[in-house]
Write an enzyme that holds these catalytic residues in place. Structure first.
Site, short mmCIF file in Angstrom:
data_model
loop_
_atom_site.label_atom_id
_atom_site.label_comp_id
_atom_site.label_asym_id
_atom_site.label_seq_id
_atom_site.Cartn_x
_atom_site.Cartn_y
_atom_site.Cartn_z
N LYS A 108 0.82 -1.21 0.00
CA LYS A 108 0.00 0.00 0.00
C LYS A 108 0.86 1.27 0.00
O LYS A 108 0.45 2.30 -0.53
CB LYS A 108 -0.92 0.01 1.22
CG LYS A 108 -1.91 -1.15 1.28
CD LYS A 108 -3.07 -0.96 0.35
CE LYS A 108 -4.08 -2.08 0.51
NZ LYS A 108 -5.34 -1.81 -0.18
N LYS A 109 2.05 1.17 0.58
CA LYS A 109 2.94 2.33 0.61
C LYS A 109 3.63 2.58 -0.73
O LYS A 109 4.36 3.57 -0.86
CB LYS A 109 3.98 2.16 1.71
CG LYS A 109 3.43 2.36 3.12
CD LYS A 109 4.51 2.21 4.16
CE LYS A 109 4.00 2.55 5.55
NZ LYS A 109 2.94 1.68 6.02
N LEU A 110 3.42 1.72 -1.70
CA LEU A 110 3.92 2.00 -3.05
C LEU A 110 3.11 3.09 -3.73
O LEU A 110 3.42 3.48 -4.86
CB LEU A 110 3.90 0.72 -3.89
CG LEU A 110 4.90 -0.37 -3.47
CD1 LEU A 110 4.65 -1.65 -4.25
CD2 LEU A 110 6.33 0.10 -3.65
#
Length: 758
Positions: free
Chosen positions: A217-219
């Protein structure tokens, strides 16, 4: 609580014999490279029977039991705090007109005394889980009330609260009471018995998913570019990094990129033996930092407690073996575990192997189905489209932790009487105990429906409710999140269909963020700016406070028409143009371009600036008198400057009173900053003691009410007053910030003073 008995204690030589016997029963050791790396062979996955045998392989129960104990203990601490037992009477007081936000509208809170009973059952379940007492029943006693309370209030949802419920659900089906448990003391067959490998596989898989999906998700571009947690690097914890890096690089490289790499790699680092020590160091450092950075309750400690699950399952026995022999009598067993019917044992010499039974196949099926479901849920937003807003899905189960930060500039609630057409405005958040409804269409619909039921009590018939909510996500423009022209009471909403009245996030304007930061950095310390983006056909009605003596509006993109209401004048602004706005008057900004308009308010709080200058003069005067450079006597009304307080005489001016309050505030901050660690820690313990004391006393009052009936209101008032006392704290420590650390909804401060509207 040690599961020890005299007959169970053995000498070191007999320990070795039992260990060798256990290994023989468990089957041959994995000598291939794959076996050493993964802990199993590829052939173990070649058929369903082999897979079932693998997942039910006998495994040491020690590490699982330690996690059970720690998780239960942390839930015992969590219930009075983040679950809200200490403030339950404020949230569920009988007779309150409160709008609530359950997952299903049919869910309702019980009367207050019964809610205390629900929490008591949950607390006893957590305690029983920790001790391993009536373990399976204790898990259910904790699990059912926990999910009831969780589903009762969507405003309190977050990733870690969801994770606690998942872990408790998993533990319910596991044999975590086979070691270091009261059940083991009472039942010799359970004491120090093997557990199937799937008990560890499910927990390890869950923690791996939490880390890895959080990394995926942090991509998101906002995280990679450093906009999600832009101001986090200002915290003192990042001071060591700022010795080498600027604050901006610390935010980008350490907070954002470092967090991304850690989440993506943590599960892999913990899984493999060769990298586990590195993984344990980094995740421990990460969670210790998080415990200081965020108010996330027990989450950091639960994740710390889960890390040893990836280690060799017998690590607690090895730890006990290093302890003095006398102390070992009080610690868990270090003898090898005994066989268990929950496991499948491979053939030993001269014996045929055990065939997996139904319970073994169910355990394997549960493991596979559960982990597949956990991999699917974070990406199931195409099913629950009604919960998609600017971010996808329900809040809590997607593991998109800290990816999105929001700031709310303006919230306006308008009601219209359906019969008379009369318009009125409601205080944002009226009849609620939370602020979270502002970002979610499902909650907004529930809130509007609730208001439509409550407003007739105030002579508003057939009310129509309109919301005008301005939000900035990850440092973008402030923009509307919902269509202000739609009556939300009558608006359609379904959990499975896209919500038509949610305004789209203006992603095309994201590149403006770098320019907006340049504009902010070019302003002096007394000048503020607010960046606005609006849709064609809509307008913003705003009021400039009289304190803002120098306010202008400048167009960045598109075209707008500014109407000065009092002067009845209109002026059209095109890109790059600006105009002054009169203070103390309303104005309207209409977006007339076919595409969204972007503009900014630039203002100086002249009243605040003048106050700062006056306070600086008083500070300078005080210093001159103290160092002897000012020889003339001070007027009587300024004498408190030297004394630090008012001691009779003429009433000091409001300016002097403000100066004295500021000085007292600064002195208190300095005193707290220089407080020794042991005093801070003692103050922390006192606050926690108050939380647990109040939880206990209020629970006793409610259980007494259920058993014996309620006493008179006077007696109840006295009992509640006694529960609210802080007998352990000095008077000086009683300040609003200490009222109750478990309160989940502190008051919201106004982020910008461009007035009540903006």
């Amino acid at each position: 609580m040690a599961v020890s008995a005299g007959s169970a204690r053995t000498s070191p030589s007999s320990d070795k014999v039992q260990k060798d016997k256990a290994e023989l029963i468990s089957g041959p050791r994995q000598d291939s490279r794959i076996g050493k790396l993964l802990g199993f062979e590829w052939t173990d996955l070649s058929s369903w029977r082999r897979l079932v045998t693998l997942l039910n392989r006998p495994t040491d129960p020690a590490s699982l039991a330690v996690f059970r104990f720690l998780f239960g203990f942390l839930m015992v601490l969590d219930i009075p705090q983040e679950r809200g037992l200490s403030s339950l009477d404020r949230k569920y007081l009988d007779g309150l007109d409160v709008c609530r936000f359950p997952l299903l509208d049919a869910l309702r809170p019980l009367p207050l005394d019964w809610m205390y009973l629900v929490y008591t059952i949950m607390f006893l379940g957590a305690l029983g889980m920790m001790l391993g007492l009536c373990y399976r029943i204790s898990c259910v006693l904790f699990l059912l009330p926990y999910w009831y309370v969780f589903l009762l209030d969507k405003t309190s949802w977050n990733n870690h609260s969801y994770l606690y419920g998942l872990l408790a659900f998993q533990l319910t089906f596991m044999d975590a009471n086979h070691y270091w448990s009261v059940d083991g003391l009472l039942n010799a067959h359970r004491r120090n018995a093997h557990v199937p490998l799937w008990n560890y596989a499910v927990l390890r898989g869950q923690i791996f998913i939490v880390y890895f999906i959080a990394g995926v998700k942090k991509l998101d571009a906002d995280w990679v570019e450093g906009y999600s947690m832009e101001y986090l690097s200002r915290h003192w914890l990042f001071s060591p990094f700022k010795l080498l890096l600027s604050e901006e690089l610390t935010s980008l490289l350490v907070v954002h990129w470092g967090g991304l790499l850690l989440d993506l790699s943590a599960g892999f680092l913990l899984f493999f033996d060769v990298s586990r020590s590195i993984g344990l160091f980094f995740v421990s450092y990460f969670h210790c930092m998080n415990s200081q950075l965020f108010s996330i309750g027990m989450f950091s400690y639960v994740m710390l407690a889960s890390s040893p699950l990836f280690c060799s399952p017998e690590w607690p026995r090895k730890l006990v073996s290093y302890c003095p022999r006398r102390l070992q009598q009080l610690l868990p067993l270090k003898a090898a575990p005994q066989p268990s019917v929950s496991c499948v044992y491979k053939r030993s010499r001269g014996k045929s192997g055990q065939k997996p039974g139904l319970r073994h196949q169910l355990g394997a099926a549960f493991t596979l189905l559960y982990l597949l479901e956990q991999l699917f849920l974070p990406y199931s937003h195409f099913l629950t489209q009604g919960y998609n807003n600017w971010t996808n899905g329900l809040y809590g189960y997607s593991w998109d932790m800290m990816v999105h930060s929001r700031s709310h500039q303006h919230v306006k609630i308008t009601y219209r009487d359906g019969r008379t057409g009369e318009l009125g405005y409601l205080n944002p958040g009226v009849f609620t105990q939370s602020r979270r409804w502002k970002d979610h269409a499902d909650m907004l619909k529930q809130y509007a429906t609730c208001l439509s039921r409550l407003l007739p009590k105030y002579n508003v018939t057939e009310p129509q409710i309109y919301f005008d909510i301005w939000v900035s996500i990850n440092d973008r423009f402030q923009q509307r999140i919902f269509d202000p022209r739609v009556d939300i009471v009558q608006a359609a909403w379904s959990p499975f269909q896209r919500t038509s009245w949610v305004q789209p996030l203006l992603m095309d304007l994201s590149p403006w963020r770098a320019k907006l930061q340049e504009i902010k950095s070019s302003l002096d310390n007394h000048t503020e700016v607010v960046f606005i983006a609006d849709f064609p056909g809509l307008h913003l009605e705003n009021f400039v406070s009289e304190d803002l003596g120098n306010t202008s509006i400048q167009l960045l993109q598109g075209e707008v028409t500014v109407e000065l209401v009092a002067e009845q004048k209109n002026q059209t602004l095109r890109e790059g143009e600006k105009m002054q706005l009169p203070a103390g008057e309303y104005h309207k900004v209409y977006t007339t371009s076919p595409s969204p308009s972007c503009y900014m308010y630039v203002y100086v709080n002249t009243t605040e600036l003048a106050l700062e200058q006056d306070l600086a003069y008083l500070q300078e005067l005080k210093e001159k008198v103290e160092n002897g450079s000012e020889t003339g006597p001070l007027p009587p009304e300024l004498q408190p400057l030297l004394e630090g307080e008012v001691k009779g005489g003429p009433e000091p001016t409001p300016l002097v009173q403000t100066f004295l309050r500021r000085q007292q505030r600064l002195q208190e901050i300095e005193r707290r900053r220089n407080t020794p660690f042991h005093e801070r820690f003692f103050r922390f313990l006192l606050r926690k003691l108050y939380v647990f004391r109040r939880s206990f006393l209020m629970t006793c009052i409610s259980l007494r009410n259920l058993i014996l009936g309620r006493p008179s209101l006077e007696q109840l008032a006295q009992e509640v007053t006694y529960a609210n006392l802080r007998p352990f704290e000095a008077v000086g420590e009683l300040n609003p910030s200490n009222t109750d650390s478990s309160h989940s909804n502190p008051p919201e401060s106004n982020p910008d003073p461009v007035h009540s509207e903006f």
